[in-house]
Design a protein around this motif. Structure first.
Motif, mmCIF file in Angstrom:
data_model
loop_
_atom_site.group_PDB
_atom_site.id
_atom_site.type_symbol
_atom_site.label_atom_id
_atom_site.label_comp_id
_atom_site.label_asym_id
_atom_site.label_seq_id
_atom_site.Cartn_x
_atom_site.Cartn_y
_atom_site.Cartn_z
ATOM 1 N N GLN A 16 0.826 -1.205 0.000
ATOM 2 C CA GLN A 16 0.000 0.000 0.000
ATOM 3 C C GLN A 16 0.865 1.262 0.000
ATOM 4 N N LEU A 17 1.994 1.232 0.702
ATOM 5 C CA LEU A 17 2.923 2.359 0.671
ATOM 6 C C LEU A 17 3.570 2.485 -0.703
ATOM 7 N N ASN A 18 3.853 1.338 -1.339
ATOM 8 C CA ASN A 18 4.413 1.368 -2.699
ATOM 9 C C ASN A 18 3.504 2.127 -3.647
ATOM 10 N N LYS A 19 2.171 1.967 -3.473
ATOM 11 C CA LYS A 19 1.213 2.659 -4.339
ATOM 12 C C LYS A 19 1.290 4.175 -4.172
ATOM 13 N N LEU A 20 1.822 4.610 -3.028
ATOM 14 C CA LEU A 20 2.001 6.043 -2.782
ATOM 15 C C LEU A 20 3.372 6.519 -3.244
ATOM 16 N N GLY A 21 4.146 5.625 -3.889
ATOM 17 C CA GLY A 21 5.485 5.989 -4.346
ATOM 18 C C GLY A 21 6.539 5.852 -3.268
ATOM 19 N N VAL A 22 6.217 5.128 -2.191
ATOM 20 C CA VAL A 22 7.147 4.944 -1.072
ATOM 21 C C VAL A 22 7.694 3.522 -1.119
ATOM 22 N N PHE A 23 9.011 3.384 -1.373
ATOM 23 C CA PHE A 23 9.642 2.070 -1.474
ATOM 24 C C PHE A 23 10.759 1.882 -0.453
ATOM 25 N N THR A 24 11.240 2.983 0.109
ATOM 26 C CA THR A 24 12.314 2.920 1.098
ATOM 27 C C THR A 24 11.974 3.840 2.270
ATOM 28 N N GLN A 25 12.768 3.718 3.334
ATOM 29 C CA GLN A 25 12.563 4.608 4.475
ATOM 30 C C GLN A 25 12.885 6.058 4.097
ATOM 31 N N GLU A 26 13.856 6.235 3.188
ATOM 32 C CA GLU A 26 14.155 7.586 2.702
ATOM 33 C C GLU A 26 12.934 8.192 2.010
ATOM 34 N N VAL A 153 0.699 5.395 9.137
ATOM 35 C CA VAL A 153 1.678 6.161 8.360
ATOM 36 C C VAL A 153 2.503 7.049 9.284
ATOM 37 N N ARG A 154 1.849 7.699 10.264
ATOM 38 C CA ARG A 154 2.599 8.552 11.193
ATOM 39 C C ARG A 154 3.664 7.741 11.939
ATOM 40 N N THR A 155 3.295 6.539 12.387
ATOM 41 C CA THR A 155 4.249 5.678 13.105
ATOM 42 C C THR A 155 5.433 5.322 12.222
ATOM 43 N N ALA A 156 5.148 4.960 10.955
ATOM 44 C CA ALA A 156 6.216 4.581 10.025
ATOM 45 C C ALA A 156 7.140 5.764 9.753
ATOM 46 N N VAL A 157 6.570 6.952 9.552
ATOM 47 C CA VAL A 157 7.381 8.137 9.266
ATOM 48 C C VAL A 157 8.275 8.472 10.452
ATOM 49 N N ARG A 158 7.745 8.369 11.663
ATOM 50 C CA ARG A 158 8.541 8.718 12.845
ATOM 51 C C ARG A 158 9.690 7.737 13.052
ATOM 52 N N GLN A 159 9.459 6.464 12.734
ATOM 53 C CA GLN A 159 10.563 5.503 12.801
ATOM 54 C C GLN A 159 11.634 5.845 11.776
ATOM 55 N N ALA A 160 11.200 6.200 10.557
ATOM 56 C CA ALA A 160 12.157 6.540 9.499
ATOM 57 C C ALA A 160 12.974 7.771 9.874
ATOM 58 N N LEU A 161 12.366 8.731 10.560
ATOM 59 C CA LEU A 161 13.088 9.929 10.983
ATOM 60 C C LEU A 161 14.250 9.575 11.916
ATOM 61 N N LYS A 162 14.083 8.523 12.723
ATOM 62 C CA LYS A 162 15.151 8.089 13.630
ATOM 63 C C LYS A 162 16.247 7.322 12.890
ATOM 64 N N PHE A 187 13.099 18.057 8.117
ATOM 65 C CA PHE A 187 12.190 16.915 7.982
ATOM 66 C C PHE A 187 11.481 16.619 9.298
ATOM 67 N N ARG A 188 12.214 16.706 10.420
ATOM 68 C CA ARG A 188 11.573 16.444 11.719
ATOM 69 C C ARG A 188 10.498 17.484 12.020
ATOM 70 N N LYS A 189 10.795 18.744 11.728
ATOM 71 C CA LYS A 189 9.808 19.797 12.010
ATOM 72 C C LYS A 189 8.590 19.695 11.095
ATOM 73 N N LEU A 190 8.799 19.211 9.874
ATOM 74 C CA LEU A 190 7.662 19.083 8.957
ATOM 75 C C LEU A 190 6.736 17.954 9.385
ATOM 76 N N HIS A 191 7.317 16.822 9.772
ATOM 77 C CA HIS A 191 6.498 15.657 10.122
ATOM 78 C C HIS A 191 6.042 15.661 11.579
ATOM 79 N N MET A 192 6.725 16.432 12.428
ATOM 80 C CA MET A 192 6.359 16.504 13.850
ATOM 81 C C MET A 192 6.363 17.963 14.295
ATOM 82 N N PRO A 193 5.518 18.798 13.696
ATOM 83 C CA PRO A 193 5.575 20.233 13.989
ATOM 84 C C PRO A 193 5.005 20.585 15.354
ATOM 85 N N ALA A 194 5.621 21.583 15.976
ATOM 86 C CA ALA A 194 5.092 22.101 17.236
ATOM 87 C C ALA A 194 4.277 23.364 17.008
#
Length: 669
Positions: A16-26, A153-162, A187-194
């Motif tokens: 399902q992530l592949n369908k969004l153009g996401v194939f790697t953690q990058e 998706v949020r969980t996956a993105v936060r893991q990738a940020l680490k 990238f951290r501020k965009l995906h986890m903005p305060a």
């Protein structure tokens, strides 16, 4: 890094992530949010404007599912305060299993609130209130696929940020010079903005990086790609001046300057690769015909490529009119087989001087004796590969591409970085002013009555609908439904119907009938957006105008005002949202396409600037990312510095070309 290295990423979620153009953690870092939800603020649905997007709290009272109709849906009756409203999801049957009566939810989505039917929400995303009560600040909202949820998706993105270290391609001294924050921090501020300030700063920093690579890639491609001239043109300035006298109008200064630049290119030691851009009706076609004349007067062949058969036939007719002493032919997919064979033989032998057509011209079976000049009309409809497929049919061909989509010069450097740019700003004196009005539903009957009277005077009108079929939200009428409704409302008026699902032959039949006044009005989708020239068409009506980009609205408006009679454009919209009102007011009060494009850019950000058509071509990775215009200026300045000779550019060249390669499928197609 592979996605399977993340927790909770099953094989199904990976697909399902592949369908969004996401194939790697990058890739996850570049899955940019399409919106942000501020959990500290919720709005009442009953106070919201029609078509506005809000976050609201409600209690679900009941859930109803209908999975047997042509358009299966799930409905929920919801309570907020002392009122009730309905939420509906089309083609998402799994929603029924995720909603529980008696439970409080946060709904995020578009409000429908018109025609006295009460408030409703269509296809909102939702989460249980008890799940988000512990969350604070701002949540990113991502594009989804299949059964993916925002939480997953949020969980996956936060893991990738680490896990992923984001390294900038901009040399460190230039990062310091331009006070750029570290890319990983952005990238951290965009995906986890305060805060909203975090989003703005991160978006600009990431946009600078992306545009720096794109501008640098085009700089490398253009620097490496200059081709020596093989075709020597014998045409003189005096020859060109005599040809221009064939036109029934005097060229504007902008047209004259464009002709001089083309002639200069053709007598230079390098092959011409030039973009001719200009506002609707500025006279680009006359310049293109002059360029074709320069080639065939010098003994070469020329080819003119257009995106639709209707426009290609119109261009062929113009060529035959102004170049009667030469053999000009039209070629498209609908051309009869025997005629195709004749045309191909004539091109191969050199008996045909000019061919004008659609994609059929770039087929492998089409060969030329001495093709030297290629003109691509409406460049934004073609990719680099399609343009190259035609130029490669000759020896080091000169190429002139035209675009009627006004683009601020700074963005031209990105979208057309491989081309020299000529801009025509003036309009011929013969062009009529177009009176533009924003029409509410309450004034619609009066408008129709007025148009009916205009048709009795011999005037013609376009009625443009956004879609061939109605949408799942029930807010957009299909073009066929509109055609039927208009025939009932104005029974004495003759209406034609035109849309993209018709074959080319049928489209041409309808357009020819409209030109010949067999129809008073044409009900159409945006297939009439470019190049169509019907002098007696003086009225343009655009339904759901708030759903179009400003540049596209300006293009549609440019289909009228081409004759000697005053013309009118009516923008139909009941959207009372502040942004919709502001955008339509810009169009109503402005006739300059470049000024409109600048306003569109400032109001909507670079990610949406070109609308779906263009952002999908070259900026698909940035389509959800908003940023100020300054990002483009900064990116170009940094790229100029990077290639100034003070830095080793070997690694930068590799990174820039890698970025180009990662986007080339959307750039080339």
């Amino acid at each position: 890094m592979k996605l399977t290295g993340l927790k909770f990423i099953s094989e199904t979620r990976e697909k399902q992530l592949n369908k969004l153009g996401v194939f790697t953690q990058e890739d996850l870092l570049r899955l940019y949010p399409r919106a942000f939800v501020d959990l500290t603020r919720t709005d009442s649905i009953f106070d919201a404007y029609h078509n506005s997007v809000i976050l609201t709290v409600c209690e679900v009272l009941s859930v109803e599912q209908n999975g047997y109709s042509r358009r299966p849906y799930v409905k929920a009756l919801c309570r907020q305060g002392g009122g009730v409203f309905q939420a509906i999801w089309f083609n998402q049957p799994y929603v029924a299993g995720k909603l529980s009566a008696g439970t409080e939810y946060l709904f995020y989505g578009r409000v429908q609130n018109k025609y006295g039917m009460g408030a409703s929400m269509v296809n909102p995303t939702f989460e249980k209130c008890d799940r988000v009560r512990n969350l604070q600040g701002i949540l990113p909202v991502y594009p989804l696929s299949g059964t993916l949820t925002q939480g997953a998706v949020r969980t996956a993105v936060r893991q990738a940020l680490k896990n992923v270290e984001a390294v900038s391609a901009i040399p460190y001294p230039l990062q310091k010079k331009y006070a750029l924050s570290p890319l990983g921090t952005a990238f951290r501020k965009l995906h986890m903005p305060a805060s909203q300030e975090d989003i703005a700063a991160a978006s600009e920093r990431i946009a600078v990086e992306e545009y720096f690579l794109l501008v640098s890639a085009f700089k490398v491609i253009k620097g490496d790609g200059e081709i020596a001239r093989l075709n020597n043109y014998s045409v003189t300035g005096q020859d060109v001046g005599e040809f221009i006298k064939r036109f029934p109008f005097e060229f504007t200064e902008g047209q004259k300057s464009a002709v001089r630049e083309v002639l200069s290119d053709l007598h230079s030691p390098k092959v011409m690769n030039r973009l001719l851009q200009g506002d609707v009706g500025c006279g680009k076609t006359a310049v293109a015909l002059t360029a074709i004349y320069m080639a065939i007067n010098s003994g070469f062949q020329a080819a003119m490529l257009a995106p639709t058969e209707v426009l290609a036939r119109q261009n062929a007719a113009q060529l035959q009119k102004y170049l009667p002493e030469y053999n000009v032919r039209f070629l498209s997919g609908s051309t009869a087989a025997a005629e195709k064979r004749e045309i191909k033989a004539g091109l191969k032998s050199g008996q045909i001087n000019v061919v004008c057509g659609t994609h059929a011209v770039i087929q492998k079976s089409v060969e030329f004796a001495n093709l030297a000049m290629v003109v691509c009309d409406e460049q934004q409809r073609f990719g680099v590969a399609q343009r190259s497929a035609l130029t490669e049919k000759g020896a080091n061909c000169d190429c002139l591409v035209m675009s009627a989509t006004p683009i601020p010069r700074t963005l031209s450097l990105v979208f057309y970085g491989d081309l020299d740019i000529t801009t025509i700003r003036e309009k011929p004196r013969s062009r009529q002013d177009i009176s533009t009005s924003i029409i509410k539903n309450s004034r619609y009957p009066d408008m129709l009555k007025w148009i009916g009277e205009e048709t009795k005077r011999g005037r013609q009108a376009y009625f443009v609908c956004p879609k061939i079929e109605g949408d799942d939200e029930g807010t957009v009428m299909s073009v066929t439904e509109l055609h039927e409704d208009l025939q009932k409302a104005l029974p004495t008026v003759r209406f034609g119907l035109l849309h993209g699902k018709m074959n080319d032959k049928k489209k041409e039949e309808v357009m020819s009938a409209f030109r010949n006044k067999e129809y008073d009005c044409l009900v159409s989708t945006t297939v009439i957006e470019v190049g169509i020239d019907v002098p007696d068409a003086t009225v343009m009506v655009i339904y759901n105008a708030d759903r179009f980009g400003l540049s596209q609205l300006h293009q549609l408006r440019g289909r009228v005002g081409r004759g000697s009679v005053k013309s009118y454009c009516f923008l139909l919209s009941d959207n009372d949202g502040e942004q919709a009102r502001e955008r339509l007011s810009v169009l109503k009060n402005n006739a300059d396409g470049f000024a409109i494009a600048e306003c569109d850019l400032k109001m909507r950000g670079g990610g949406d600037f070109m609308g779906t058509r263009q952002s999908g071509r070259i900026l698909s990775e940035l389509k959800n990312l908003r940023f100020p215009v300054s990002a483009v200026f900064t990116a170009k300045a940094i790229s100029d510095d990077a290639f100034s000779g003070a830095f080793d550019t070997a690694e930068l060249r590799r990174a820039a070309l890698s970025k180009y390669d990662s986007l080339k499928d959307v750039i080339l197609n």
